[in-house]
Write an enzyme that holds these catalytic residues in place. Structure first.
Site, PDB file in Angstrom:
ATOM      1  N   ASP A 134     -47.417 -37.063  -8.248  1.00 39.36           N
ATOM      2  CA  ASP A 134     -46.476 -36.275  -7.462  1.00 39.36           C
ATOM      3  C   ASP A 134     -46.466 -36.578  -5.957  1.00 39.36           C
ATOM      4  O   ASP A 134     -45.416 -36.866  -5.388  1.00 39.36           O
ATOM      5  CB  ASP A 134     -46.742 -34.775  -7.712  1.00 39.36           C
ATOM      6  CG  ASP A 134     -45.831 -33.876  -6.911  1.00 39.36           C
ATOM      7  OD1 ASP A 134     -44.634 -34.191  -6.875  1.00 39.36           O
ATOM      8  OD2 ASP A 134     -46.307 -32.890  -6.332  1.00 39.36           O
ATOM      9  N   CYS A 188     -27.630 -37.350 -21.332  1.00 39.14           N
ATOM     10  CA  CYS A 188     -27.127 -35.977 -21.418  1.00 39.14           C
ATOM     11  C   CYS A 188     -25.844 -35.872 -22.233  1.00 39.14           C
ATOM     12  O   CYS A 188     -25.452 -34.771 -22.634  1.00 39.14           O
ATOM     13  CB  CYS A 188     -26.860 -35.440 -20.022  1.00 39.14           C
ATOM     14  SG  CYS A 188     -28.357 -35.305 -19.043  1.00 39.14           S
ATOM     15  N   CYS A 247     -31.364 -26.084 -20.218  1.00 38.18           N
ATOM     16  CA  CYS A 247     -31.200 -27.411 -20.821  1.00 38.18           C
ATOM     17  C   CYS A 247     -31.408 -27.363 -22.343  1.00 38.18           C
ATOM     18  O   CYS A 247     -32.460 -26.925 -22.824  1.00 38.18           O
ATOM     19  CB  CYS A 247     -32.175 -28.386 -20.188  1.00 38.18           C
ATOM     20  SG  CYS A 247     -32.056 -30.040 -20.882  1.00 38.18           S
ATOM     21  N   ARG A 281     -57.983 -14.763   2.936  1.00 40.25           N
ATOM     22  CA  ARG A 281     -59.115 -15.084   2.075  1.00 40.25           C
ATOM     23  C   ARG A 281     -58.828 -14.723   0.611  1.00 40.25           C
ATOM     24  O   ARG A 281     -59.057 -15.510  -0.297  1.00 40.25           O
ATOM     25  CB  ARG A 281     -60.350 -14.335   2.585  1.00 40.25           C
ATOM     26  CG  ARG A 281     -61.606 -14.999   2.114  1.00 40.25           C
ATOM     27  CD  ARG A 281     -62.792 -14.470   2.806  1.00 40.25           C
ATOM     28  NE  ARG A 281     -63.734 -14.078   1.766  1.00 40.25           N
ATOM     29  CZ  ARG A 281     -64.712 -13.252   1.950  1.00 40.25           C
ATOM     30  NH1 ARG A 281     -64.888 -12.683   3.125  1.00 40.25           N
ATOM     31  NH2 ARG A 281     -65.531 -12.974   0.977  1.00 40.25           N
ATOM     32  N   LYS A 298     -47.520 -17.587   3.664  1.00 39.06           N
ATOM     33  CA  LYS A 298     -46.341 -17.110   4.393  1.00 39.06           C
ATOM     34  C   LYS A 298     -45.028 -17.244   3.616  1.00 39.06           C
ATOM     35  O   LYS A 298     -44.291 -16.253   3.481  1.00 39.06           O
ATOM     36  CB  LYS A 298     -46.236 -17.780   5.766  1.00 39.06           C
ATOM     37  CG  LYS A 298     -45.134 -17.156   6.614  1.00 39.06           C
ATOM     38  CD  LYS A 298     -45.246 -17.481   8.072  1.00 39.06           C
ATOM     39  CE  LYS A 298     -44.388 -18.669   8.420  1.00 39.06           C
ATOM     40  NZ  LYS A 298     -44.238 -18.862   9.855  1.00 39.06           N
TER      41      LYS A 298
HETATM   42 FE1  SF4 Z   1     -28.619 -33.065 -19.317  1.00 37.94          FE
HETATM   43 FE2  SF4 Z   1     -30.110 -30.927 -19.830  1.00 37.94          FE
HETATM   44 FE3  SF4 Z   1     -28.445 -30.941 -17.759  1.00 37.94          FE
HETATM   45 FE4  SF4 Z   1     -27.492 -30.840 -20.229  1.00 37.94          FE
HETATM   46  S1  SF4 Z   1     -28.690 -29.276 -19.200  1.00 37.94           S
HETATM   47  S2  SF4 Z   1     -26.739 -32.109 -18.543  1.00 37.94           S
HETATM   48  S3  SF4 Z   1     -28.941 -32.150 -21.301  1.00 37.94           S
HETATM   49  S4  SF4 Z   1     -30.211 -32.242 -18.038  1.00 37.94           S
END
Ligand code: SF4
Ligand code: SF4
Length: 379
Positions: A134, A188, A247, A281, A298
């Site tokens: 990351d 997608c 999604c 703390r 904060k």
């Molecule tokens: Fe793609 Fe998921 Fe967004 Fe649908 S909801 S467009 S499958 S990333």
């Protein structure tokens, strides 16, 4: 040992140590990402938290000169909390994004990556590796996509076939020329659910994210939250999961494979009022092990105030009044004044006027006026 054999053994070992997915790719420049980053920069869509130049972020050999392959790993995290406490009137709760539930994933993944690196060193002489999770220069998502771990959806998340996008990603750059895996074809399709559901229109068609408009980014800033985002925050105090929740690839996906990733419901969904009174703390002791604490208390407290205003939680008024008068941080004093106005109890005007009479900070005074405006609108 030949490299093909080593790859097989490493994959087996990765499963033994609890890694859900592993993929291999080359150290070629990430050309598509490079173009995307250039566009993102020109449109001022970056969050500002990115590390390294575009060149470093897209050229693995700049990070390790003898690099010959990158190993991408994915670990699945839970998407549902067992026994999640309800947010009730008088006891309102905020929510941390799922990626922050449980122990800080940076530590969990780094540990796994180092185990993989040590395994390679035991099996072969002269192995060098560099682990990243990351916060490194490389894009975990771009690496994972090219290594065939999943595909990047319109919501800009890496989506795996089995675990959806509820996965943490990390990678190991090595000097071993492993055979790369094939990227996935999936995508997608006609779906547009995340784009439609995003509360701030942060997902720009074509898989670009305007980080400046993303609620997840806005929850991390330390200044006053722009009014537009205060309206959209709801009870989110760290991050935003909306584009992942909607999604379809995440439908029914909820894995509990790592005990250290299990959320403590009282921390992942904490009561808001006590959060406003917590000492540095105590904050560190309680929340310090979660990744969501990295920006300090904060922004979390500011967001908690906005969440209380969202709920119009009258039992918070006394605490907010105290903050408005006494907190040394203008962002907290000002946001508290704004929230008192927004909640709009019968005595709110007097309260704000009293504090206003002794306030010196211009930004706080501005917020106090905004709080008073809510009350005028209501008369
Ligand atoms: Fe793609 Fe998921 Fe967004 Fe649908 S909801 S467009 S499958 S990333
Ligand atoms: Fe939109 Fe939230 Fe996804 Fe950001 S995290 S793109 S604000 S839905």
């Amino acid at each position: 040992m030949n490299i093909e054999e080593l790859k097989k053994e490493l994959i087996e070992y990765s499963q033994e140590i609890g890694i859900q997915k592993i993929g291999f790719t080359t150290t070629d420049t990430f050309d598509t990402l490079k173009q995307r980053l250039i566009v993102q920069q020109s449109l001022k869509f970056q969050s500002g938290f990115e590390k390294g130049s575009i060149e470093e972020r897209t050229t693995p050999t700049q990070l390790m000169p003898k690099a010959q392959s990158i190993i991408s790993i994915a670990l699945a995290y839970p998407s549902r909390m067992k026994d999640a406490p309800k947010s009730r009137k008088g006891e309102r709760r905020g929510i941390f994004a799922r990626a922050s539930w449980g122990k800080d994933y940076h530590d969990v993944l780094r540990e796994k990556l180092n185990l993989l690196g040590e395994f390679l060193q035991e099996k072969m002489d002269g192995v060098a590796y560099k682990a990243m999770v990351d916060t490194g220069e490389l894009s975990d998502r771009a690496v994972a996509e090219r290594a065939g771990v999943g595909f990047v959806g319109k919501n800009c998340n890496l989506i795996t076939e089995e675990y959806g996008s509820w996965v943490y990603l990390g990678e190991l750059i090595t000097n071993i020329p492993f055979e790369p895996d094939e990227p996935l074809e999936e995508g997608c399709g006609d779906c547009n659910k995340c784009v439609d559901a995003c509360p701030t229109g942060a997902i720009v068609q074509g898989g670009q994210l305007n980080a400046q408009r993303c609620v997840a980014y806005q929850t991390l800033t330390k200044g006053f939250l722009p009014d537009e985002f205060r309206e959209k925050l709801g009870n989110r105090i760290y991050g935003c999961d909306t584009c992942q929740i909607v999604c379809p690839k995440n439908k029914g996906v909820d894995y509990h494979l790592h005990p250290e990733m299990e959320p403590d419901p009282e921390l992942a969904k904490p009561k808001l009022i006590p959060l406003l009174k917590i000492s540095n703390r105590e904050f560190k002791e309680k929340f310090g092990y979660m990744s969501g604490s990295w920006r300090g208390k904060k922004p979390i407290q500011r967001n908690a105030i906005v969440a209380l205003a969202h709920y119009k939680e009258e039992t918070a008024i006394e605490t907010l009044e105290e903050l408005m008068h006494k907190d040394p941080r203008p962002v907290i004093r000002g946001t508290a004044a704004w929230a008192i106005g927004k909640i709009g109890r019968h005595d709110a005007r007097d309260m704000i006027e009293k504090a206003k009479a002794k306030e010196q900070d211009e930004d706080v005074l501005f917020e106090m006026d905004k709080g008073l405006e809510f009350l005028t609108e209501r008369v």
